[in-house]
Design a protein around this motif. Structure first.
Motif, mmCIF file in Angstrom:
data_model
loop_
_atom_site.group_PDB
_atom_site.id
_atom_site.type_symbol
_atom_site.label_atom_id
_atom_site.label_comp_id
_atom_site.label_asym_id
_atom_site.label_seq_id
_atom_site.Cartn_x
_atom_site.Cartn_y
_atom_site.Cartn_z
ATOM 1 N N GLN A 33 0.851 -1.185 0.000
ATOM 2 C CA GLN A 33 0.000 0.000 0.000
ATOM 3 C C GLN A 33 0.886 1.234 0.000
ATOM 4 O O GLN A 33 1.825 1.334 0.788
ATOM 5 C CB GLN A 33 -0.928 0.023 1.216
ATOM 6 C CG GLN A 33 -1.848 1.229 1.225
ATOM 7 C CD GLN A 33 -2.813 1.244 2.410
ATOM 8 O OE1 GLN A 33 -2.815 0.354 3.247
ATOM 9 N NE2 GLN A 33 -3.635 2.268 2.472
ATOM 10 N N PHE A 34 0.538 2.164 -0.885
ATOM 11 C CA PHE A 34 1.246 3.433 -0.966
ATOM 12 C C PHE A 34 0.309 4.544 -0.530
ATOM 13 O O PHE A 34 -0.883 4.519 -0.853
ATOM 14 C CB PHE A 34 1.724 3.695 -2.402
ATOM 15 C CG PHE A 34 2.734 2.688 -2.855
ATOM 16 C CD1 PHE A 34 4.084 2.865 -2.570
ATOM 17 C CD2 PHE A 34 2.343 1.551 -3.542
ATOM 18 C CE1 PHE A 34 5.021 1.921 -2.982
ATOM 19 C CE2 PHE A 34 3.271 0.605 -3.956
ATOM 20 C CZ PHE A 34 4.614 0.789 -3.668
ATOM 21 N N VAL A 35 0.855 5.514 0.202
ATOM 22 C CA VAL A 35 0.065 6.659 0.641
ATOM 23 C C VAL A 35 0.731 7.943 0.177
ATOM 24 O O VAL A 35 1.952 8.004 0.017
ATOM 25 C CB VAL A 35 -0.116 6.703 2.176
ATOM 26 C CG1 VAL A 35 -0.946 5.537 2.650
ATOM 27 C CG2 VAL A 35 1.210 6.761 2.897
ATOM 28 N N ALA A 36 -0.101 8.935 -0.035
ATOM 29 C CA ALA A 36 0.382 10.285 -0.319
ATOM 30 C C ALA A 36 0.184 11.080 0.952
ATOM 31 O O ALA A 36 -0.916 11.122 1.504
ATOM 32 C CB ALA A 36 -0.395 10.908 -1.469
ATOM 33 N N GLU A 37 1.259 11.687 1.415
ATOM 34 C CA GLU A 37 1.211 12.528 2.615
ATOM 35 C C GLU A 37 1.246 13.985 2.189
ATOM 36 O O GLU A 37 2.074 14.375 1.371
ATOM 37 C CB GLU A 37 2.423 12.285 3.511
ATOM 38 C CG GLU A 37 2.422 10.998 4.256
ATOM 39 C CD GLU A 37 3.623 10.907 5.198
ATOM 40 O OE1 GLU A 37 4.653 11.555 4.946
ATOM 41 O OE2 GLU A 37 3.525 10.172 6.183
ATOM 42 N N GLY A 38 0.369 14.763 2.776
ATOM 43 C CA GLY A 38 0.364 16.194 2.538
ATOM 44 C C GLY A 38 1.119 16.913 3.640
ATOM 45 O O GLY A 38 1.795 16.290 4.460
ATOM 46 N N GLY A 76 -4.170 10.436 0.225
ATOM 47 C CA GLY A 76 -4.541 9.491 -0.821
ATOM 48 C C GLY A 76 -3.814 8.177 -0.655
ATOM 49 O O GLY A 76 -2.847 8.087 0.105
ATOM 50 N N SER A 77 -4.314 7.175 -1.365
ATOM 51 C CA SER A 77 -3.730 5.849 -1.240
ATOM 52 C C SER A 77 -4.065 4.990 -2.456
ATOM 53 O O SER A 77 -5.088 5.203 -3.120
ATOM 54 C CB SER A 77 -4.274 5.169 0.023
ATOM 55 O OG SER A 77 -3.777 3.873 0.163
ATOM 56 N N VAL A 109 -8.295 9.432 -3.292
ATOM 57 C CA VAL A 109 -7.696 10.736 -2.973
ATOM 58 C C VAL A 109 -8.783 11.558 -2.302
ATOM 59 O O VAL A 109 -9.927 11.626 -2.790
ATOM 60 C CB VAL A 109 -7.174 11.453 -4.242
ATOM 61 C CG1 VAL A 109 -6.699 12.866 -3.916
ATOM 62 C CG2 VAL A 109 -6.050 10.647 -4.889
ATOM 63 N N ARG A 110 -8.448 12.171 -1.184
ATOM 64 C CA ARG A 110 -9.440 13.000 -0.473
ATOM 65 C C ARG A 110 -9.956 14.084 -1.425
ATOM 66 O O ARG A 110 -9.189 14.644 -2.219
ATOM 67 C CB ARG A 110 -8.833 13.628 0.767
ATOM 68 C CG ARG A 110 -8.496 12.612 1.852
ATOM 69 C CD ARG A 110 -8.051 13.314 3.132
ATOM 70 N NE ARG A 110 -7.411 12.427 4.053
ATOM 71 C CZ ARG A 110 -8.035 11.728 5.011
ATOM 72 N NH1 ARG A 110 -9.349 11.826 5.131
ATOM 73 N NH2 ARG A 110 -7.354 10.943 5.818
ATOM 74 N N PRO A 111 -11.241 14.402 -1.350
ATOM 75 C CA PRO A 111 -11.852 15.349 -2.299
ATOM 76 C C PRO A 111 -11.132 16.685 -2.415
ATOM 77 O O PRO A 111 -10.990 17.220 -3.518
ATOM 78 C CB PRO A 111 -13.271 15.531 -1.756
ATOM 79 C CG PRO A 111 -13.555 14.249 -1.044
ATOM 80 C CD PRO A 111 -12.238 13.823 -0.441
ATOM 81 N N ASP A 112 -10.633 17.225 -1.312
ATOM 82 C CA ASP A 112 -9.988 18.537 -1.365
ATOM 83 C C ASP A 112 -8.591 18.500 -1.982
ATOM 84 O O ASP A 112 -7.956 19.542 -2.155
ATOM 85 C CB ASP A 112 -9.956 19.195 0.018
ATOM 86 C CG ASP A 112 -9.342 18.330 1.103
ATOM 87 O OD1 ASP A 112 -9.313 17.084 0.947
ATOM 88 O OD2 ASP A 112 -8.894 18.889 2.122
ATOM 89 N N HIS A 113 -8.107 17.310 -2.362
ATOM 90 C CA HIS A 113 -6.802 17.191 -3.014
ATOM 91 C C HIS A 113 -6.905 16.648 -4.435
ATOM 92 O O HIS A 113 -5.882 16.461 -5.102
ATOM 93 C CB HIS A 113 -5.865 16.314 -2.177
ATOM 94 C CG HIS A 113 -5.499 16.950 -0.878
ATOM 95 N ND1 HIS A 113 -4.497 17.879 -0.770
ATOM 96 C CD2 HIS A 113 -6.024 16.826 0.357
ATOM 97 C CE1 HIS A 113 -4.408 18.293 0.482
ATOM 98 N NE2 HIS A 113 -5.320 17.666 1.182
ATOM 99 N N ARG A 114 -8.126 16.409 -4.891
ATOM 100 C CA ARG A 114 -8.303 15.920 -6.263
ATOM 101 C C ARG A 114 -7.932 17.024 -7.241
ATOM 102 O O ARG A 114 -8.184 18.199 -6.995
ATOM 103 C CB ARG A 114 -9.736 15.448 -6.465
ATOM 104 C CG ARG A 114 -10.022 14.198 -5.646
ATOM 105 C CD ARG A 114 -11.437 13.721 -5.740
ATOM 106 N NE ARG A 114 -11.607 12.596 -4.818
ATOM 107 C CZ ARG A 114 -12.752 12.217 -4.314
ATOM 108 N NH1 ARG A 114 -13.876 12.833 -4.661
ATOM 109 N NH2 ARG A 114 -12.803 11.202 -3.484
ATOM 110 N N GLY A 115 -7.310 16.632 -8.339
ATOM 111 C CA GLY A 115 -6.893 17.602 -9.349
ATOM 112 C C GLY A 115 -5.565 18.258 -9.049
ATOM 113 O O GLY A 115 -5.126 19.141 -9.787
#
Length: 185
Positions: A67-72, A79-80, A110-116
């Motif tokens: 599993q890969f995650v994106a950290e803000g 996201g994952s 991806v969490r909605p506020d980070h889409r795009g």
């Protein structure tokens, strides 16, 4: 590690089960969850901590699951994506036979506020690169619900194509999920 603006994409660690749980529960509350995931929020939230600990441990191992995650900023998970390695002569997540060693991408979120913002691109770049690094993997695949045009649009842009294979949607046999693949590079 892959970095997009202020996001970092990396594999999960076994001790991060609370974060694995939180992100999964968040994804299952998304409005598209019924067509994006094979699990319900109600089922997932009822799982004991031991379930989430085992899930994180397997996803961190990297032998058959990664599993890969994106950290803000601040280390918040935004996201994952999870990669399952399926061997020939085994069954895939839908119970069908696997004909060749392949990587199967699941749990894309991806969490909605980070889409795009490029998070999904960074997640896929990292996950697909890892999948191709696994010995004898000949293709990378995923399934997308026939009504999930937003997800299919991204997958096509990334290079996935429909294979022609479909499976009926769990819980609604009148709907289909389409297999999409990246052939060996």
């Amino acid at each position: 590690m892959n970095q997009v603006s202020r996001q970092v994409v990396r594999p999960v660690r076994a001790d991060e089960w609370p974060e694995v749980k939180e992100l999964r529960l968040s994804s299952l509350q998304d409005p598209v969850a019924p067509i994006a995931f094979l699990e319900t929020y109600e089922k997932a939230v009822a799982q004991p901590d031991s379930f989430w600990q085992e899930r994180a441990e397997k996803a961190a191992d990297g032998a058959r699951v990664r599993q890969f995650v994106a950290e803000g900023p601040g280390g918040i998970w935004i996201g994952s994506v999870t990669v399952l390695i399926e061997d020939a002569d085994s069954d895939d997540v839908f119970g069908g036979p696997v004909q060749q060693r392949q990587a199967h991408l699941v749990g894309v979120y991806v969490r909605p506020d980070h889409r795009g913002s490029g998070v999904i691109d960074a997640l896929f770049e990292t996950a697909v690169a890892w999948a191709w690094s696994v010995p004898d993997v000949t293709r990378v695949r995923l399934y997308v619900h026939e009504d999930n045009a937003r997800a299919e649009s991204f997958y096509r842009r990334y290079g996935f194509v429909r294979s022609g294979e479909t499976v009926t949607m769990t819980g609604d046999p009148s709907k289909l999920e389409r297999e999409m693949v990246l052939e060996e590079r």
